[in-house]
Motif scaffolding. Structure first.
Motif, PDB file in Angstrom:
ATOM      1  N   ALA A   1       2.571  -2.506   4.221  1.00 50.55           N
ATOM      2  CA  ALA A   1       3.678  -2.287   3.281  1.00 50.55           C
ATOM      3  C   ALA A   1       4.971  -2.698   3.974  1.00 50.55           C
ATOM      4  N   ARG A   2       6.036  -2.806   3.168  1.00 50.17           N
ATOM      5  CA  ARG A   2       7.317  -3.194   3.757  1.00 50.17           C
ATOM      6  C   ARG A   2       7.829  -2.134   4.724  1.00 50.17           C
ATOM      7  N   LYS A   3       7.556  -0.851   4.375  1.00 44.10           N
ATOM      8  CA  LYS A   3       8.009   0.255   5.243  1.00 44.10           C
ATOM      9  C   LYS A   3       6.807   1.094   5.629  1.00 44.10           C
TER      10      LYS A   3
ATOM     11  N   CYS B   1       0.808  -1.241   0.000  1.00 40.53           N
ATOM     12  CA  CYS B   1       0.000   0.000   0.000  1.00 40.53           C
ATOM     13  C   CYS B   1       0.833   1.280   0.000  1.00 40.53           C
ATOM     14  N   SER B   2       2.023   1.255  -0.576  1.00 43.78           N
ATOM     15  CA  SER B   2       2.838   2.483  -0.620  1.00 43.78           C
ATOM     16  C   SER B   2       2.102   3.581  -1.366  1.00 43.78           C
ATOM     17  N   LYS B   3       2.374   4.810  -0.929  1.00 40.87           N
ATOM     18  CA  LYS B   3       1.699   5.965  -1.529  1.00 40.87           C
ATOM     19  C   LYS B   3       1.975   6.040  -3.038  1.00 40.87           C
TER      20      LYS B   3
ATOM     21  N   VAL C   1       9.014 -12.892 -17.796  1.00 40.83           N
ATOM     22  CA  VAL C   1       9.168 -13.307 -16.399  1.00 40.83           C
ATOM     23  C   VAL C   1       7.992 -12.785 -15.574  1.00 40.83           C
ATOM     24  N   TYR C   2       7.736 -11.486 -15.697  1.00 38.47           N
ATOM     25  CA  TYR C   2       6.618 -10.878 -14.953  1.00 38.47           C
ATOM     26  C   TYR C   2       5.307 -11.574 -15.314  1.00 38.47           C
ATOM     27  N   ALA C   3       5.075 -11.751 -16.629  1.00 36.08           N
ATOM     28  CA  ALA C   3       3.825 -12.373 -17.094  1.00 36.08           C
ATOM     29  C   ALA C   3       3.673 -13.775 -16.514  1.00 36.08           C
TER      30      ALA C   3
ATOM     31  N   ASN D   1      -4.548  -9.178  -2.218  1.00 40.32           N
ATOM     32  CA  ASN D   1      -3.131  -9.393  -2.511  1.00 40.32           C
ATOM     33  C   ASN D   1      -2.753  -8.477  -3.673  1.00 40.32           C
ATOM     34  N   ASN D   2      -2.282  -7.282  -3.301  1.00 49.93           N
ATOM     35  CA  ASN D   2      -1.968  -6.272  -4.313  1.00 49.93           C
ATOM     36  C   ASN D   2      -0.459  -6.126  -4.546  1.00 49.93           C
ATOM     37  N   ALA D   3       0.350  -6.429  -3.523  1.00 44.81           N
ATOM     38  CA  ALA D   3       1.802  -6.221  -3.645  1.00 44.81           C
ATOM     39  C   ALA D   3       2.335  -6.910  -4.897  1.00 44.81           C
TER      40      ALA D   3
ATOM     41  N   GLY E   1       0.523   4.144  -5.346  1.00 45.27           N
ATOM     42  CA  GLY E   1       0.183   2.910  -6.056  1.00 45.27           C
ATOM     43  C   GLY E   1      -1.289   2.542  -5.927  1.00 45.27           C
ATOM     44  N   ILE E   2      -1.650   1.428  -6.575  1.00 48.24           N
ATOM     45  CA  ILE E   2      -3.043   0.960  -6.580  1.00 48.24           C
ATOM     46  C   ILE E   2      -3.495   0.601  -5.158  1.00 48.24           C
ATOM     47  N   GLY E   3      -2.597  -0.033  -4.378  1.00 49.66           N
ATOM     48  CA  GLY E   3      -2.966  -0.458  -3.027  1.00 49.66           C
ATOM     49  C   GLY E   3      -3.366   0.714  -2.146  1.00 49.66           C
TER      50      GLY E   3
ATOM     51  N   LEU F   1       4.336  -5.233   6.627  1.00 52.93           N
ATOM     52  CA  LEU F   1       4.210  -6.596   6.078  1.00 52.93           C
ATOM     53  C   LEU F   1       5.013  -6.740   4.795  1.00 52.93           C
ATOM     54  N   ASP F   2       6.023  -7.619   4.871  1.00 50.25           N
ATOM     55  CA  ASP F   2       6.749  -8.028   3.658  1.00 50.25           C
ATOM     56  C   ASP F   2       6.115  -9.342   3.228  1.00 50.25           C
ATOM     57  N   VAL F   3       5.521  -9.357   2.037  1.00 46.68           N
ATOM     58  CA  VAL F   3       4.756 -10.543   1.621  1.00 46.68           C
ATOM     59  C   VAL F   3       5.636 -11.760   1.337  1.00 46.68           C
TER      60      VAL F   3
HETATM   61  N1  NAP Z   1       0.136  -0.261 -12.714  1.00 44.67           N
HETATM   62  C1  NAP Z   1      -0.203  -1.091 -13.687  1.00 44.67           C
HETATM   63  O1  NAP Z   1      -0.322  -0.710 -14.878  1.00 44.67           O
HETATM   64  C2  NAP Z   1      -0.521  -2.540 -13.381  1.00 44.67           C
HETATM   65  C3  NAP Z   1      -1.019  -3.340 -14.403  1.00 44.67           C
HETATM   66  C4  NAP Z   1      -1.324  -4.666 -14.131  1.00 44.67           C
HETATM   67  C5  NAP Z   1      -1.138  -5.168 -12.864  1.00 44.67           C
HETATM   68  N2  NAP Z   1      -0.629  -4.380 -11.896  1.00 44.67           N
HETATM   69  C6  NAP Z   1      -0.438  -4.970 -10.580  1.00 44.67           C
HETATM   70  O2  NAP Z   1      -1.094  -4.165  -9.617  1.00 44.67           O
HETATM   71  C7  NAP Z   1      -0.430  -4.270  -8.367  1.00 44.67           C
HETATM   72  C8  NAP Z   1      -0.072  -2.870  -7.849  1.00 44.67           C
HETATM   73  O3  NAP Z   1       0.765  -2.259  -8.801  1.00 44.67           O
HETATM   74  P1  NAP Z   1       1.090  -0.681  -8.809  1.00 44.67           P
HETATM   75  O4  NAP Z   1       1.016  -0.247 -10.211  1.00 44.67           O
HETATM   76  O5  NAP Z   1       0.300   0.031  -7.784  1.00 44.67           O
HETATM   77  O6  NAP Z   1       2.644  -0.729  -8.462  1.00 44.67           O
HETATM   78  P2  NAP Z   1       3.496  -0.070  -7.315  1.00 44.67           P
HETATM   79  O7  NAP Z   1       3.104   1.349  -7.126  1.00 44.67           O
HETATM   80  O8  NAP Z   1       4.913  -0.404  -7.621  1.00 44.67           O
HETATM   81  O9  NAP Z   1       3.014  -0.875  -6.028  1.00 44.67           O
HETATM   82  C9  NAP Z   1       3.496  -2.136  -5.738  1.00 44.67           C
HETATM   83  C10 NAP Z   1       3.432  -2.271  -4.250  1.00 44.67           C
HETATM   84  O10 NAP Z   1       3.904  -3.561  -3.904  1.00 44.67           O
HETATM   85  C11 NAP Z   1       4.826  -3.384  -2.848  1.00 44.67           C
HETATM   86  N3  NAP Z   1       5.770  -4.473  -2.695  1.00 44.67           N
HETATM   87  C12 NAP Z   1       6.766  -4.877  -3.520  1.00 44.67           C
HETATM   88  N4  NAP Z   1       7.421  -5.906  -2.959  1.00 44.67           N
HETATM   89  C13 NAP Z   1       6.809  -6.163  -1.760  1.00 44.67           C
HETATM   90  C14 NAP Z   1       7.028  -7.081  -0.718  1.00 44.67           C
HETATM   91  N5  NAP Z   1       8.010  -7.992  -0.762  1.00 44.67           N
HETATM   92  N6  NAP Z   1       6.200  -7.047   0.365  1.00 44.67           N
HETATM   93  C15 NAP Z   1       5.203  -6.145   0.447  1.00 44.67           C
HETATM   94  N7  NAP Z   1       4.959  -5.214  -0.499  1.00 44.67           N
HETATM   95  C16 NAP Z   1       5.769  -5.239  -1.584  1.00 44.67           C
HETATM   96  C17 NAP Z   1       5.512  -2.083  -3.146  1.00 44.67           C
HETATM   97  O11 NAP Z   1       6.175  -1.637  -1.969  1.00 44.67           O
HETATM   98  P3  NAP Z   1       7.523  -0.764  -1.987  1.00 44.67           P
HETATM   99  O12 NAP Z   1       7.034   0.657  -2.112  1.00 44.67           O
HETATM  100  O13 NAP Z   1       8.129  -1.073  -0.664  1.00 44.67           O
HETATM  101  O14 NAP Z   1       8.341  -1.241  -3.151  1.00 44.67           O
HETATM  102  C18 NAP Z   1       4.301  -1.255  -3.524  1.00 44.67           C
HETATM  103  O15 NAP Z   1       3.625  -0.823  -2.371  1.00 44.67           O
HETATM  104  C19 NAP Z   1       0.798  -5.156  -8.607  1.00 44.67           C
HETATM  105  O16 NAP Z   1       0.495  -6.501  -8.238  1.00 44.67           O
HETATM  106  C20 NAP Z   1       1.018  -5.050 -10.108  1.00 44.67           C
HETATM  107  O17 NAP Z   1       1.677  -6.187 -10.632  1.00 44.67           O
HETATM  108  C21 NAP Z   1      -0.323  -3.077 -12.127  1.00 44.67           C
END
Ligand code: NAP
Length: 163
Positions: A37-39, A13-15, A148-150, A83-85, A17-19, A56-58
């Motif tokens: 979030a991790r921090k 849920c870092s600021k 890899v991501y996919a 589960n958004n991380a 992002g989607i979470g 929470l570190d997932v």
């Molecule tokens: N944005 C897009 O276009 C898009 C498209 C398809 C799917 N998604 C999916 O949507 C979700 C959110 O993406 P987002 O775009 O909001 O990206 P984001 O801003 O990078 O957010 C990802 C979040 O996951 C956290 N995270 C990473 N590793 C972690 C860990 N080990 N433990 C706990 N938290 C962890 C990050 O924390 P830190 O700040 O600490 O790194 C951040 O809060 C992800 O699952 C992503 O794959 C996004």
């Protein structure tokens, strides 16, 4: 009839992002939200007061069990887990290290299985609960250099579809 607010736990849920936005939205719908979030400092700035914050570190079994126990101790239940991380991992396969690939699987795939194994016993005992996993369209249709991501996004989907 007065119903108690839904208790929602969200990962990553870092600021910005989607979470983070999901937390605000669930809270504005009257839910009690546990943002994680991790921090802790990465989640500063929630506008809504009904949002608690926990570390929470997932990728950590210990963190997952500790957070679930804390929320259940405080609220008596968890109605919804999101589960958004997630972590990105883009580029030509031959340029990506095995460490980065493992880290991405830990964050995007094993985390979802880990959370399912930890929360399902509580939800099953109550015969109630919802788990929402954030996927990606590339999990269905990979684009160049997203392999890899996919694969991490399609792998969890198969793993939890047939529990
Ligand atoms: N944005 C897009 O276009 C898009 C498209 C398809 C799917 N998604 C999916 O949507 C979700 C959110 O993406 P987002 O775009 O909001 O990206 P984001 O801003 O990078 O957010 C990802 C979040 O996951 C956290 N995270 C990473 N590793 C972690 C860990 N080990 N433990 C706990 N938290 C962890 C990050 O924390 P830190 O700040 O600490 O790194 C951040 O809060 C992800 O699952 C992503 O794959 C996004």
């Amino acid at each position: 009839m007065v119903t108690s607010p839904k208790v929602v736990l969200i990962t990553g849920c870092s600021k910005g992002g989607i979470g983070f936005s999901l937390c605000e939205e669930f809270a504005s719908q009257g839910c009690k939200v546990y943002a994680t979030a991790r921090k802790l400092e990465s989640m500063e700035g929630f506008a809504h007061e009904n949002i608690e914050q926990l570390k929470l570190d997932v990728t950590s079994d210990e963190d997952v069990h500790e957070v679930i126990s804390t929320v259940i101790e405080r609220e008596g239940r968890i109605d919804v887990v999101v589960n958004n991380a997630g972590a990105a991992c883009m580029g030509p396969l031959i340029d990506i290290s095995m460490d980065d690939i493992r880290r991405t699987y830990e964050t995007n795939t094993f985390s979802i299985i880990r959370m399912a194994k930890a929360i399902i016993p509580y939800m099953a005992a109550r015969k109630s609960g919802t788990i929402v996993n954030i996927g990606s369209v590339v999990g269905e249709t990979p684009t160049p250099w997203s392999g890899v991501y996919a694969s991490t996004k399609s792998a969890w989907s198969s793993s939890v579809r047939a529990l």
